[in-house]
Design a protein around this motif. Sequence first.
Motif, PDB file in Angstrom:
ATOM      1  N   PRO A  27      -5.215   2.625   3.604  1.00 24.28           N
ATOM      2  CA  PRO A  27      -4.252   3.290   3.175  1.00 24.28           C
ATOM      3  C   PRO A  27      -3.083   3.459   3.850  1.00 24.28           C
ATOM      4  O   PRO A  27      -3.413   3.964   5.073  1.00 24.28           O
ATOM      5  CB  PRO A  27      -4.948   4.469   2.609  1.00 24.28           C
ATOM      6  CG  PRO A  27      -5.511   4.237   3.380  1.00 24.28           C
ATOM      7  CD  PRO A  27      -6.584   3.447   3.887  1.00 24.28           C
ATOM      8  N   PHE A  77      -0.687   5.735  -0.870  1.00 22.46           N
ATOM      9  CA  PHE A  77      -2.166   5.542  -0.249  1.00 22.46           C
ATOM     10  C   PHE A  77      -2.356   4.477  -1.114  1.00 22.46           C
ATOM     11  O   PHE A  77      -3.822   4.877  -1.623  1.00 22.46           O
ATOM     12  CB  PHE A  77      -2.604   6.973   0.351  1.00 22.46           C
ATOM     13  CG  PHE A  77      -1.915   7.597   0.824  1.00 22.46           C
ATOM     14  CD1 PHE A  77      -2.969   7.678   2.591  1.00 22.46           C
ATOM     15  CD2 PHE A  77      -1.402   8.525   0.361  1.00 22.46           C
ATOM     16  CE1 PHE A  77      -2.201   8.044   3.095  1.00 22.46           C
ATOM     17  CE2 PHE A  77      -0.645   9.040   1.966  1.00 22.46           C
ATOM     18  CZ  PHE A  77      -0.991   9.775   3.387  1.00 22.46           C
ATOM     19  N   SER A  78      -1.854   3.383  -1.531  1.00 19.86           N
ATOM     20  CA  SER A  78      -2.575   2.618  -2.697  1.00 19.86           C
ATOM     21  C   SER A  78      -3.243   1.250  -2.575  1.00 19.86           C
ATOM     22  O   SER A  78      -3.269   0.452  -2.338  1.00 19.86           O
ATOM     23  CB  SER A  78      -1.102   1.785  -3.679  1.00 19.86           C
ATOM     24  OG  SER A  78      -0.376   1.219  -3.090  1.00 19.86           O
ATOM     25  N   ALA A  79      -4.492   2.022  -2.042  1.00 16.31           N
ATOM     26  CA  ALA A  79      -5.735   0.590  -1.579  1.00 16.31           C
ATOM     27  C   ALA A  79      -6.695   1.114  -2.321  1.00 16.31           C
ATOM     28  O   ALA A  79      -6.512   1.604  -3.086  1.00 16.31           O
ATOM     29  CB  ALA A  79      -6.231   1.041  -0.298  1.00 16.31           C
ATOM     30  N   PRO A  80      -7.493  -0.387  -3.070  1.00 14.83           N
ATOM     31  CA  PRO A  80      -7.521  -1.521  -2.019  1.00 14.83           C
ATOM     32  C   PRO A  80      -5.674  -2.638  -2.346  1.00 14.83           C
ATOM     33  O   PRO A  80      -5.623  -2.732  -3.272  1.00 14.83           O
ATOM     34  CB  PRO A  80      -8.745  -2.989  -2.419  1.00 14.83           C
ATOM     35  CG  PRO A  80      -8.837  -1.790  -3.715  1.00 14.83           C
ATOM     36  CD  PRO A  80      -9.026  -0.130  -3.841  1.00 14.83           C
ATOM     37  N   THR A  81      -5.814  -3.170  -1.637  1.00 13.34           N
ATOM     38  CA  THR A  81      -4.347  -3.774  -1.195  1.00 13.34           C
ATOM     39  C   THR A  81      -3.800  -5.392  -1.989  1.00 13.34           C
ATOM     40  O   THR A  81      -5.150  -5.432  -0.632  1.00 13.34           O
ATOM     41  CB  THR A  81      -3.065  -3.586  -0.510  1.00 13.34           C
ATOM     42  OG1 THR A  81      -3.264  -2.628  -0.585  1.00 13.34           O
ATOM     43  CG2 THR A  81      -2.122  -4.026  -0.745  1.00 13.34           C
ATOM     44  N   SER A 115       0.742  -1.451   0.138  1.00  8.52           N
ATOM     45  CA  SER A 115      -0.168  -0.119  -0.125  1.00  8.52           C
ATOM     46  C   SER A 115       0.235   1.356  -0.406  1.00  8.52           C
ATOM     47  O   SER A 115       0.293   2.500  -0.913  1.00  8.52           O
ATOM     48  CB  SER A 115      -1.368  -0.352   1.316  1.00  8.52           C
ATOM     49  OG  SER A 115      -1.783   1.052   1.379  1.00  8.52           O
ATOM     50  N   ASP A 145       3.443   1.595  -1.484  1.00 12.15           N
ATOM     51  CA  ASP A 145       5.078   1.742  -2.326  1.00 12.15           C
ATOM     52  C   ASP A 145       6.018   1.334  -2.420  1.00 12.15           C
ATOM     53  O   ASP A 145       6.755   2.230  -2.818  1.00 12.15           O
ATOM     54  CB  ASP A 145       4.677   2.346  -3.541  1.00 12.15           C
ATOM     55  CG  ASP A 145       4.840   1.821  -5.050  1.00 12.15           C
ATOM     56  OD1 ASP A 145       5.228   1.120  -4.772  1.00 12.15           O
ATOM     57  OD2 ASP A 145       4.685   3.177  -5.912  1.00 12.15           O
TER      58      ASP A 145
END
Length: 460
Positions: free
Chosen positions: A407, A412-416, A305, A307
């Motif tokens: 996130p 903040f790359s949700a959903p994961t 999430s 990264d």
Amino acid sequence: MGASILVAAISSAFGALLLSATGFIAALLRADPYIGESELLAAVLAIMSFLLVGVAVYVASIVTANTFATVVAGRTRRIALLRLIGASARSQRAEIARQGLIVGVIGAVLGLVAGTLAAGAGVALAAQLLGIEGVEYAVVQPVLLVPAAVVALTTWAAAWAGSRRVLTVTPLQALGGSVEAPHDAFSRRGVRNGGAIALFATGGALLAGGIGLGLVSPLGVIVAFFGGILSFTGLALGATLVMPPVLRLVGRMFGRSATARLAAENALRYPERSSRMAIGVVMGVTLVTMFAVALETVKAVFAASADGPLPADLTTLMDTFAGIMMGLVAVSAVIAAVGLVNLLTIGVVQRRRELGLLRALGVSTGQVRRMVLLEAAHITITATVTGLVLGVVYGWAGAQSLLGAVPVPPAFSAPTLVAPAVPWVPVAIIVVATAVLTLIAAVVPTRLATRVAPVEALAD
């Protein structure tokens, strides 16, 4: 009843320690000026506390029920004799239930006191070692009575349920040694086996649904939690159908000697007892593996999430939490070991005639000892492999359903969605520890088995 009191005490202390540990960790996080006001974090902690208490209660229920049911099975002849001389089934059942309640209360109270004292010492030590200031946490709380009450009631319920099964045996059958039902009797239990399959399938569907819902909300872990409970309950109910053939298959790995074949066939001759032993170890291995995989998968979800690699302070906090939880969850392995030694010991006592006949036919003391050790080895290998598989699945499902939608900065790359992260070092430690505990648990039964005199056993 000593083993039942010990299991109840450990289970009660286990629940008290879990509640105190999660409460102390929550107090630490609330005191943090950066994350203390996070509503999402508060929700995650509340969910985790609920799940940990649920796991503790479930472990206590299964282990206590199995232990007491086996104790009751070992007293079948005595109960049948009392019925033969005029005692009613209702009075015998009431006596066993009353003994179960007394045993449960004694064990629960002892465990509650020991767990509370250990929790207080642990909180004080953690505060001193970590240099924590300004965090107040009261160890003695009314909520600690919950696991103790549940353990006491579970022991009583296990005694009541076990007494109904035993009292269906006719006095003449019990006096003749017919204590355990054969494998075919369990294979023909269509309603029970069908219910077990339905529970396992329903639990699997809920696990999948919880993972999917976890990509949207942390509440997915609640769905996954009940999926795990239902699926494992289905496995426990169907253990008398599934475990004995698997145990015999594992037994073939140890050769075709007479001793090895006897040890392998005993799994089918005594399916209920061997299944109880296997499920107890499966549960302990599953629980420890589940937490190890869940904590490792949490790191993987956060890293995906964000990264990138996690901050050092967050990694340290998670490792500290992992160490505390793994130490607590390791208690379940001790509970499983107590249950295993109790079941193995009662199995030897119930088979005095069989062991005496083998000795009379020329089987040496060393061969009898090897047979009992091989039975324990069969159970350990089967239960360890099953527990590792279940632990990986449950741990990954729990972490993914809880944090898949959370996130993490800076990406903040949700959903994961990540693959299961398996910590191989803890898994190796689990395997070695289970093997060592099994060998220790088999010491007392093997000594009892080799002390059975042929003349005395055949005259029983």
